[in-house]
Design a protein around this motif. Structure first.
Motif, PDB file in Angstrom:
ATOM      1  N   LEU A   1     -22.124  -6.545  13.154  1.00 15.91           N
ATOM      2  CA  LEU A   1     -21.739  -6.024  11.850  1.00 15.91           C
ATOM      3  C   LEU A   1     -22.769  -6.483  10.828  1.00 15.91           C
ATOM      4  N   GLU A   2     -23.261  -5.550  10.038  1.00 14.61           N
ATOM      5  CA  GLU A   2     -24.339  -5.837   9.098  1.00 14.61           C
ATOM      6  C   GLU A   2     -23.870  -5.684   7.658  1.00 14.61           C
ATOM      7  N   PRO A   3     -24.547  -6.341   6.712  1.00 12.78           N
ATOM      8  CA  PRO A   3     -24.161  -6.213   5.308  1.00 12.78           C
ATOM      9  C   PRO A   3     -24.115  -4.745   4.867  1.00 12.78           C
ATOM     10  N   GLY A   4     -23.033  -4.406   4.192  1.00 10.93           N
ATOM     11  CA  GLY A   4     -22.823  -3.032   3.750  1.00 10.93           C
ATOM     12  C   GLY A   4     -21.989  -2.200   4.695  1.00 10.93           C
ATOM     13  N   ASP A   5     -21.789  -2.658   5.930  1.00 10.49           N
ATOM     14  CA  ASP A   5     -20.902  -1.939   6.854  1.00 10.49           C
ATOM     15  C   ASP A   5     -19.471  -1.974   6.330  1.00 10.49           C
ATOM     16  N   VAL A   6     -18.708  -0.946   6.705  1.00 15.24           N
ATOM     17  CA  VAL A   6     -17.308  -0.830   6.295  1.00 15.24           C
ATOM     18  C   VAL A   6     -16.427  -0.846   7.536  1.00 15.24           C
ATOM     19  N   VAL A   7     -15.345  -1.611   7.462  1.00 14.29           N
ATOM     20  CA  VAL A   7     -14.359  -1.663   8.547  1.00 14.29           C
ATOM     21  C   VAL A   7     -13.025  -1.185   7.992  1.00 14.29           C
ATOM     22  N   ASN A   8     -12.520  -0.076   8.505  1.00 13.49           N
ATOM     23  CA  ASN A   8     -11.174   0.403   8.174  1.00 13.49           C
ATOM     24  C   ASN A   8     -10.189  -0.228   9.147  1.00 13.49           C
ATOM     25  N   THR A   9      -9.110  -0.811   8.619  1.00 11.75           N
ATOM     26  CA  THR A   9      -8.289  -1.699   9.444  1.00 11.75           C
ATOM     27  C   THR A   9      -6.962  -1.108   9.920  1.00 11.75           C
ATOM     28  N   GLY A  10      -6.781   0.204   9.796  1.00  8.44           N
ATOM     29  CA  GLY A  10      -5.572   0.825  10.325  1.00  8.44           C
ATOM     30  C   GLY A  10      -4.625   1.288   9.234  1.00  8.44           C
ATOM     31  N   THR A  11      -3.652   2.112   9.637  1.00  5.48           N
ATOM     32  CA  THR A  11      -2.740   2.725   8.675  1.00  5.48           C
ATOM     33  C   THR A  11      -1.289   2.491   9.072  1.00  5.48           C
ATOM     34  N   PRO A  12      -0.399   2.346   8.086  1.00  4.40           N
ATOM     35  CA  PRO A  12       1.028   2.216   8.390  1.00  4.40           C
ATOM     36  C   PRO A  12       1.670   3.568   8.663  1.00  4.40           C
ATOM     37  N   ALA A  13       2.967   3.557   8.911  1.00  7.26           N
ATOM     38  CA  ALA A  13       3.710   4.781   9.217  1.00  7.26           C
ATOM     39  C   ALA A  13       3.721   5.731   8.025  1.00  7.26           C
ATOM     40  N   GLY A  14       4.021   7.006   8.344  1.00  5.83           N
ATOM     41  CA  GLY A  14       4.181   8.007   7.299  1.00  5.83           C
ATOM     42  C   GLY A  14       3.170   9.121   7.330  1.00  5.83           C
ATOM     43  N   VAL A  15       2.302   9.147   8.346  1.00  8.53           N
ATOM     44  CA  VAL A  15       1.322  10.225   8.436  1.00  8.53           C
ATOM     45  C   VAL A  15       2.000  11.505   8.917  1.00  8.53           C
TER      46      VAL A  15
ATOM     47  N   MET B   1       0.849  -1.193   0.000  1.00 10.21           N
ATOM     48  CA  MET B   1       0.000   0.000   0.000  1.00 10.21           C
ATOM     49  C   MET B   1       0.884   1.242   0.000  1.00 10.21           C
ATOM     50  N   ARG B   2       0.458   2.249  -0.791  1.00 11.45           N
ATOM     51  CA  ARG B   2       1.269   3.460  -0.951  1.00 11.45           C
ATOM     52  C   ARG B   2       0.367   4.685  -1.012  1.00 11.45           C
ATOM     53  N   LEU B   3       0.829   5.769  -0.398  1.00 12.55           N
ATOM     54  CA  LEU B   3       0.129   7.047  -0.452  1.00 12.55           C
ATOM     55  C   LEU B   3       1.124   8.152  -0.768  1.00 12.55           C
ATOM     56  N   ARG B   4       0.750   9.025  -1.708  1.00 18.18           N
ATOM     57  CA  ARG B   4       1.576  10.163  -2.105  1.00 18.18           C
ATOM     58  C   ARG B   4       0.793  11.454  -1.923  1.00 18.18           C
ATOM     59  N   VAL B   5       1.497  12.503  -1.533  1.00 16.74           N
ATOM     60  CA  VAL B   5       0.930  13.845  -1.473  1.00 16.74           C
ATOM     61  C   VAL B   5       1.727  14.720  -2.419  1.00 16.74           C
ATOM     62  N   ASN B   6       1.042  15.271  -3.392  1.00 15.46           N
ATOM     63  CA  ASN B   6       1.695  16.110  -4.414  1.00 15.46           C
ATOM     64  C   ASN B   6       2.884  15.376  -5.045  1.00 15.46           C
ATOM     65  N   GLY B   7       2.720  14.073  -5.261  1.00 17.46           N
ATOM     66  CA  GLY B   7       3.739  13.258  -5.904  1.00 17.46           C
ATOM     67  C   GLY B   7       4.809  12.718  -4.980  1.00 17.46           C
ATOM     68  N   GLU B   8       4.846  13.160  -3.728  1.00 25.43           N
ATOM     69  CA  GLU B   8       5.849  12.704  -2.761  1.00 25.43           C
ATOM     70  C   GLU B   8       5.330  11.479  -2.014  1.00 25.43           C
ATOM     71  N   LEU B   9       6.098  10.409  -2.037  1.00 26.83           N
ATOM     72  CA  LEU B   9       5.711   9.199  -1.316  1.00 26.83           C
ATOM     73  C   LEU B   9       5.764   9.452   0.182  1.00 26.83           C
ATOM     74  N   ARG B  10       4.615   9.307   0.845  1.00 26.58           N
ATOM     75  CA  ARG B  10       4.545   9.513   2.289  1.00 26.58           C
ATOM     76  C   ARG B  10       4.384   8.189   3.047  1.00 26.58           C
ATOM     77  N   GLN B  11       3.508   7.317   2.551  1.00 23.25           N
ATOM     78  CA  GLN B  11       3.274   6.041   3.209  1.00 23.25           C
ATOM     79  C   GLN B  11       3.617   4.917   2.226  1.00 23.25           C
ATOM     80  N   ASP B  12       4.436   3.988   2.673  1.00 22.79           N
ATOM     81  CA  ASP B  12       4.859   2.852   1.857  1.00 22.79           C
ATOM     82  C   ASP B  12       4.828   1.636   2.768  1.00 22.79           C
ATOM     83  N   GLY B  13       3.656   1.024   2.898  1.00 26.17           N
ATOM     84  CA  GLY B  13       3.454  -0.019   3.894  1.00 26.17           C
ATOM     85  C   GLY B  13       2.971  -1.319   3.293  1.00 26.17           C
TER      86      GLY B  13
END
Length: 283
Positions: free
Chosen positions: A236-250, A202-214
Motif C-alpha cells: 500500500l502506497e501513499p495516496g492509495d484508498v481502501v474502501n472498508t465495506g458497507t452495512p445492510a440496506g443495499v 453512517m447513513r445513506l438516503r436515496v431521494n430522501g428515503e433512508l436506505r442504509q443506517d449502519g
C-alpha cells in the motif's frame, strides 16, 4: 484537520478547513494533495502553517469540491465486511477479508454526477468508510502498526453494477470499475480528529428515503486489521484508498429497494466526515 481539493475537475486546488470551518488555500505549500504530499510529511506541514496563521483564506461558496486526494495509485476494497450486509445477501460471513479492486479513475468528487452504465438495470449504492494511506505499508507486523500508515479517513460510495458483478462471469471488478463509481470526500479528515474509526455512524438516503443506517463498530474486520491484512499481499502506497465495506440496506439484498435510475439523488454521510450529494445520470 480536514483537507480538501477545490475547483473544476482536473484543476483542483488544495485547501484546509480549520476548527471553525474556515477554508485556507494550501497552494503556497503544495500544488496538490497526493501521494507525494502525504509521504513527504505534508499533513504535519499543514498543521504548522495553519497554526502560524499565514495561509490566505479562500471562499468555498459556489465552488466544486473534488475528491480529497488526487488520483490514487489504486483503490482496494473489502467486500462483505458487515455481518448484516452478508446476511442480507445470503452469504456466510467470510473467514478472511474479501478483497477486490476498483479502477483508480472511478474516483470523482463527492457531489459529482454518477453515471449509470449503458445497458445497466442494476446499479447500486454502498456507503463506506474509506481509508487514505499516508505512508508505505509493506508486511506490517500487526494490526496495531496500521495507525502509523493511515493519513486519514473519508466517505466513499462504492457504486456497483450488480449484473456486471454477479451475472457476467469472472471477477467483481467489472461491476465496480465503471466511470464515476467511487465518489470520495468531501474531506480527508486526519485520524486525531476522527478518533476511533470503529465509532462512526453512517447513513445513506436515496431521494430522501433512508436506505442504509449502519455503524462502523459492526465491521467483521476492523480498519486496523484490514490495513495490516492487505499489507501481507500488496504494497500500500501513499495516496492509495481502501474502501472498508458497507452495512445492510443495499438494493442487492433481502429488501424491496429499487436499483438506481437517472435522476435519483443519493445523499451519504458519516459522523465527522461530512456529506455527499450526487445525482445519477446516464452514460
Amino acid at each position: 484537520m480536514k483537507l480538501l481539493r477545490v475547483g473544476p475537475a482536473g484543476h483542483e486546488r488544495p485547501a484546509v478547513l480549520d476548527a471553525h470551518g474556515v477554508a485556507y488555500d494550501l497552494t503556497p505549500l503544495t500544488a496538490d494533495i497526493d501521494g507525494a504530499f502525504l509521504a513527504g510529511g505534508g499533513v504535519e506541514q499543514v498543521r504548522e502553517v495553519l497554526a502560524d496563521g499565514v495561509l490566505p483564506a479562500v471562499d468555498l461558496a459556489g465552488q466544486r469540491i473534488g475528491a480529497p486526494v488526487a488520483r490514487p495509485g489504486k483503490v482496494v476494497c473489502i467486500g462483505l465486511n458487515y455481518a448484516d450486509h452478508a446476511a442480507e445477501t445470503a452469504t456466510p460471513p467470510p473467514a478472511e477479508p474479501v478483497v477486490f479492486m476498483k479502477a483508480p479513475n472511478t474516483v470523482v468528487g463527492p457531489d459529482d454526477m454518477v453515471l449509470i452504465p449503458r445497458g445497466s438495470a442494476k446499479t447500486d449504492y454502498e456507503i463506506e468508510l474509506a481509508v487514505v494511506i499516508g505512508r508505505t505499508a509493506r508486511y506490517l507486523d500487526s494490526p496495531e502498526d496500521a495507525d502509523a500508515v493511515i493519513a486519514g479517513y473519508a466517505i466513499a460510495d462504492d457504486v456497483t453494477e450488480r449484473a456486471y458483478q454477479h451475472e457476467r462471469g469472472g471477477t467483481w471488478d467489472k461491476g465496480k470499475s465503471c466511470e464515476t463509481f467511487n465518489p470520495l470526500g468531501p474531506w480527508l479528515v486526519t485520524p486525531d480528529e476522527v478518533g476511533d474509526p470503529q465509532g462512526l455512524a453512517m447513513r445513506l438516503r436515496v431521494n430522501g428515503e433512508l436506505r442504509q443506517d449502519g455503524h462502523t463498530k459492526n465491521m467483521i474486520f476492523g480498519v486496523r486489521h484490514v490495513v495490516w491484512y492487505l499489507s501481507q499481499f500488496m504494497v500500500l502506497e501513499p495516496g492509495d484508498v481502501v474502501n472498508t465495506g458497507t452495512p445492510a440496506g443495499v438494493a442487492f439484498g433481502a429488501n424491496d429497494f429499487p436499483y438506481l435510475r437517472a435522476g435519483d439523488v443519493v445523499e451519504v454521510e458519516i459522523d465527522g466526515l461530512g456529506r455527499q450529494r450526487h445525482v445519477l445520470g446516464q452514460a
